[in-house]
Design a protein around this motif. Structure first.
Motif, PDB file in Angstrom:
ATOM      1  N   ILE A  17       0.662  -1.115  -0.196  1.00 25.12           N
ATOM      2  CA  ILE A  17       0.494  -0.124   0.244  1.00 25.12           C
ATOM      3  C   ILE A  17       0.897   0.858   0.541  1.00 25.12           C
ATOM      4  O   ILE A  17       0.780   2.088  -0.241  1.00 25.12           O
ATOM      5  CB  ILE A  17      -1.491  -0.071   1.278  1.00 25.12           C
ATOM      6  N   VAL A  18       2.322   1.129   0.611  1.00 29.75           N
ATOM      7  CA  VAL A  18       2.825   2.504   0.840  1.00 29.75           C
ATOM      8  C   VAL A  18       3.756   2.886  -0.606  1.00 29.75           C
ATOM      9  O   VAL A  18       3.288   3.941  -0.860  1.00 29.75           O
ATOM     10  CB  VAL A  18       3.867   2.080   1.653  1.00 29.75           C
ATOM     11  N   LEU A  19       3.703   1.686  -1.121  1.00 33.46           N
ATOM     12  CA  LEU A  19       4.369   1.494  -2.284  1.00 33.46           C
ATOM     13  C   LEU A  19       3.688   2.077  -3.771  1.00 33.46           C
ATOM     14  O   LEU A  19       3.339   2.885  -4.360  1.00 33.46           O
ATOM     15  CB  LEU A  19       5.028   0.506  -2.765  1.00 33.46           C
ATOM     16  N   ALA A  20       1.996   1.868  -3.319  1.00 31.72           N
ATOM     17  CA  ALA A  20       1.072   2.612  -4.567  1.00 31.72           C
ATOM     18  C   ALA A  20       0.958   3.862  -3.702  1.00 31.72           C
ATOM     19  O   ALA A  20       1.087   4.672  -5.339  1.00 31.72           O
ATOM     20  CB  ALA A  20       0.112   1.835  -4.188  1.00 31.72           C
ATOM     21  N   GLU A  21       1.181   4.719  -3.018  1.00 27.57           N
ATOM     22  CA  GLU A  21       1.269   5.641  -2.528  1.00 27.57           C
ATOM     23  C   GLU A  21       2.043   6.457  -3.644  1.00 27.57           C
ATOM     24  O   GLU A  21       2.483   7.497  -3.576  1.00 27.57           O
ATOM     25  CB  GLU A  21       1.594   5.842  -1.352  1.00 27.57           C
ATOM     26  N   TYR A  22       3.338   5.758  -3.755  1.00 30.03           N
ATOM     27  CA  TYR A  22       4.931   6.800  -4.789  1.00 30.03           C
ATOM     28  C   TYR A  22       4.353   6.163  -5.913  1.00 30.03           C
ATOM     29  O   TYR A  22       5.794   7.044  -6.398  1.00 30.03           O
ATOM     30  CB  TYR A  22       6.180   6.581  -3.529  1.00 30.03           C
ATOM     31  N   GLY A  58      -1.455  -6.000  -1.506  1.00 30.28           N
ATOM     32  CA  GLY A  58      -0.769  -4.127  -1.183  1.00 30.28           C
ATOM     33  C   GLY A  58      -0.735  -3.217  -2.404  1.00 30.28           C
ATOM     34  O   GLY A  58      -2.285  -2.636  -1.863  1.00 30.28           O
ATOM     35  N   TRP A  59      -0.639  -3.525  -3.037  1.00 35.64           N
ATOM     36  CA  TRP A  59      -0.038  -2.723  -3.975  1.00 35.64           C
ATOM     37  C   TRP A  59      -1.836  -2.418  -4.924  1.00 35.64           C
ATOM     38  O   TRP A  59      -1.767  -1.014  -5.475  1.00 35.64           O
ATOM     39  CB  TRP A  59       0.893  -3.531  -4.812  1.00 35.64           C
ATOM     40  N   GLY A  60      -1.990  -3.338  -5.450  1.00 33.31           N
ATOM     41  CA  GLY A  60      -3.156  -3.130  -6.340  1.00 33.31           C
ATOM     42  C   GLY A  60      -3.908  -2.563  -5.035  1.00 33.31           C
ATOM     43  O   GLY A  60      -5.069  -1.738  -6.058  1.00 33.31           O
ATOM     44  N   ALA A  66      -7.077   4.497  -4.863  1.00 34.65           N
ATOM     45  CA  ALA A  66      -6.357   5.746  -4.888  1.00 34.65           C
ATOM     46  C   ALA A  66      -7.688   7.315  -4.915  1.00 34.65           C
ATOM     47  O   ALA A  66      -8.654   6.785  -5.875  1.00 34.65           O
ATOM     48  CB  ALA A  66      -5.710   5.502  -6.440  1.00 34.65           C
ATOM     49  N   PRO A  67      -7.263   8.102  -4.947  1.00 34.33           N
ATOM     50  CA  PRO A  67      -7.913   9.254  -4.279  1.00 34.33           C
ATOM     51  C   PRO A  67      -8.345   9.639  -6.195  1.00 34.33           C
ATOM     52  O   PRO A  67      -7.220   9.751  -6.729  1.00 34.33           O
ATOM     53  CB  PRO A  67      -7.770  10.297  -3.742  1.00 34.33           C
ATOM     54  N   LEU A  68      -9.309  10.693  -6.103  1.00 35.32           N
ATOM     55  CA  LEU A  68      -9.196  11.099  -7.167  1.00 35.32           C
ATOM     56  C   LEU A  68      -8.842  12.153  -7.555  1.00 35.32           C
ATOM     57  O   LEU A  68      -8.138  12.782  -6.226  1.00 35.32           O
ATOM     58  CB  LEU A  68     -10.807  11.752  -7.371  1.00 35.32           C
ATOM     59  N   PHE A  69      -7.844  12.686  -8.551  1.00 38.35           N
ATOM     60  CA  PHE A  69      -7.046  13.819  -8.846  1.00 38.35           C
ATOM     61  C   PHE A  69      -7.647  15.503  -8.635  1.00 38.35           C
ATOM     62  O   PHE A  69      -8.394  15.222  -9.964  1.00 38.35           O
ATOM     63  CB  PHE A  69      -5.749  14.065  -9.359  1.00 38.35           C
ATOM     64  N   TYR A  70      -7.797  15.893  -7.849  1.00 44.04           N
ATOM     65  CA  TYR A  70      -8.988  16.767  -7.729  1.00 44.04           C
ATOM     66  C   TYR A  70      -7.776  18.449  -8.126  1.00 44.04           C
ATOM     67  O   TYR A  70      -7.139  18.589  -7.132  1.00 44.04           O
ATOM     68  CB  TYR A  70      -9.242  17.763  -6.265  1.00 44.04           C
ATOM     69  N   GLY A  71      -7.750  19.066  -9.381  1.00 39.56           N
ATOM     70  CA  GLY A  71      -7.250  19.884  -9.927  1.00 39.56           C
ATOM     71  C   GLY A  71      -5.577  19.743 -10.016  1.00 39.56           C
ATOM     72  O   GLY A  71      -4.792  20.638 -10.317  1.00 39.56           O
ATOM     73  N   PHE A  72      -4.755  19.197  -9.574  1.00 38.45           N
ATOM     74  CA  PHE A  72      -3.176  18.478  -9.717  1.00 38.45           C
ATOM     75  C   PHE A  72      -3.174  17.881 -11.014  1.00 38.45           C
ATOM     76  O   PHE A  72      -3.763  16.314 -11.469  1.00 38.45           O
ATOM     77  CB  PHE A  72      -3.447  17.610  -8.574  1.00 38.45           C
ATOM     78  N   GLY A  78      11.107  10.413 -13.876  1.00 38.42           N
ATOM     79  CA  GLY A  78      12.166  10.582 -14.432  1.00 38.42           C
ATOM     80  C   GLY A  78      12.582   8.518 -14.472  1.00 38.42           C
ATOM     81  O   GLY A  78      13.332   8.528 -14.235  1.00 38.42           O
ATOM     82  N   ILE A  79      12.154   9.027 -12.613  1.00 39.18           N
ATOM     83  CA  ILE A  79      12.699   7.883 -12.226  1.00 39.18           C
ATOM     84  C   ILE A  79      11.915   6.521 -11.348  1.00 39.18           C
ATOM     85  O   ILE A  79      11.874   6.361 -10.809  1.00 39.18           O
ATOM     86  CB  ILE A  79      13.950   7.707 -10.458  1.00 39.18           C
ATOM     87  N   GLY A  80      10.804   7.297 -11.898  1.00 36.95           N
ATOM     88  CA  GLY A  80       9.378   6.367 -12.073  1.00 36.95           C
ATOM     89  C   GLY A  80       8.198   7.150 -10.654  1.00 36.95           C
ATOM     90  O   GLY A  80       7.549   6.630 -10.209  1.00 36.95           O
ATOM     91  N   LEU A  81       8.663   7.973  -9.952  1.00 34.05           N
ATOM     92  CA  LEU A  81       8.299   8.765  -9.049  1.00 34.05           C
ATOM     93  C   LEU A  81       7.481   9.612  -9.455  1.00 34.05           C
ATOM     94  O   LEU A  81       7.369  10.194 -10.725  1.00 34.05           O
ATOM     95  CB  LEU A  81       9.629   9.762  -7.883  1.00 34.05           C
ATOM     96  N   ILE A  82       6.094   9.836  -9.455  1.00 35.02           N
ATOM     97  CA  ILE A  82       4.643  10.387 -10.161  1.00 35.02           C
ATOM     98  C   ILE A  82       4.866  11.516  -8.650  1.00 35.02           C
ATOM     99  O   ILE A  82       4.048  10.970  -7.212  1.00 35.02           O
ATOM    100  CB  ILE A  82       3.573  10.041  -9.946  1.00 35.02           C
ATOM    101  N   GLN A  83       4.872  13.142  -9.273  1.00 39.34           N
ATOM    102  CA  GLN A  83       4.570  14.199  -8.498  1.00 39.34           C
ATOM    103  C   GLN A  83       3.519  14.946  -8.816  1.00 39.34           C
ATOM    104  O   GLN A  83       3.781  14.848  -9.747  1.00 39.34           O
ATOM    105  CB  GLN A  83       6.548  14.669  -7.977  1.00 39.34           C
TER     106      GLN A  83
END
Length: 86
Positions: A17-22, A58-60, A66-72, A78-83
């Motif tokens: 679950i923590v990995l799914a956050e990042y 847990g990742w799935g 995952a929450p919906l993206f509100y205005g973001f 480039g290294i796989g992190l979503i910001q």
């Protein structure tokens, strides 16, 4: 810990679950990892494959809820992190 085996299973699930956050992965990659680790855990009776199965589950779960993206807008750095980009 011997009397609480589900607590041992909770740690890899929570790590997924923590990995799914990042990290975000496509649904087919999650499904392939889940099925492969599940098959290996059953066929080889491998503890490592069972841990991989729990992490994938847990990742799935983290990605499906995952929450919906509100205005973001989200970009890959480039290294796989979503910001988020505000």
């Amino acid at each position: 810990m011997k009397s609480l085996p589900m607590v041992k299973a909770l740690v890899p699930f929570a790590a997924g679950i923590v990995l799914a956050e990042y990290f975000a992965v496509p649904w087919w990659l999650f499904a392939a990892a889940f099925l492969l680790c599940g098959a290996l855990a059953l066929l080889l009776r491998s503890w490592a494959a069972a841990v991989g199965l729990l992490v994938a589950a847990g990742w799935g779960a983290g990605q499906l809820h995952a929450p919906l993206f509100y205005g973001f807008y989200y970009v890959n750095n480039g290294i796989g992190l979503i910001q988020p980009v505000v």
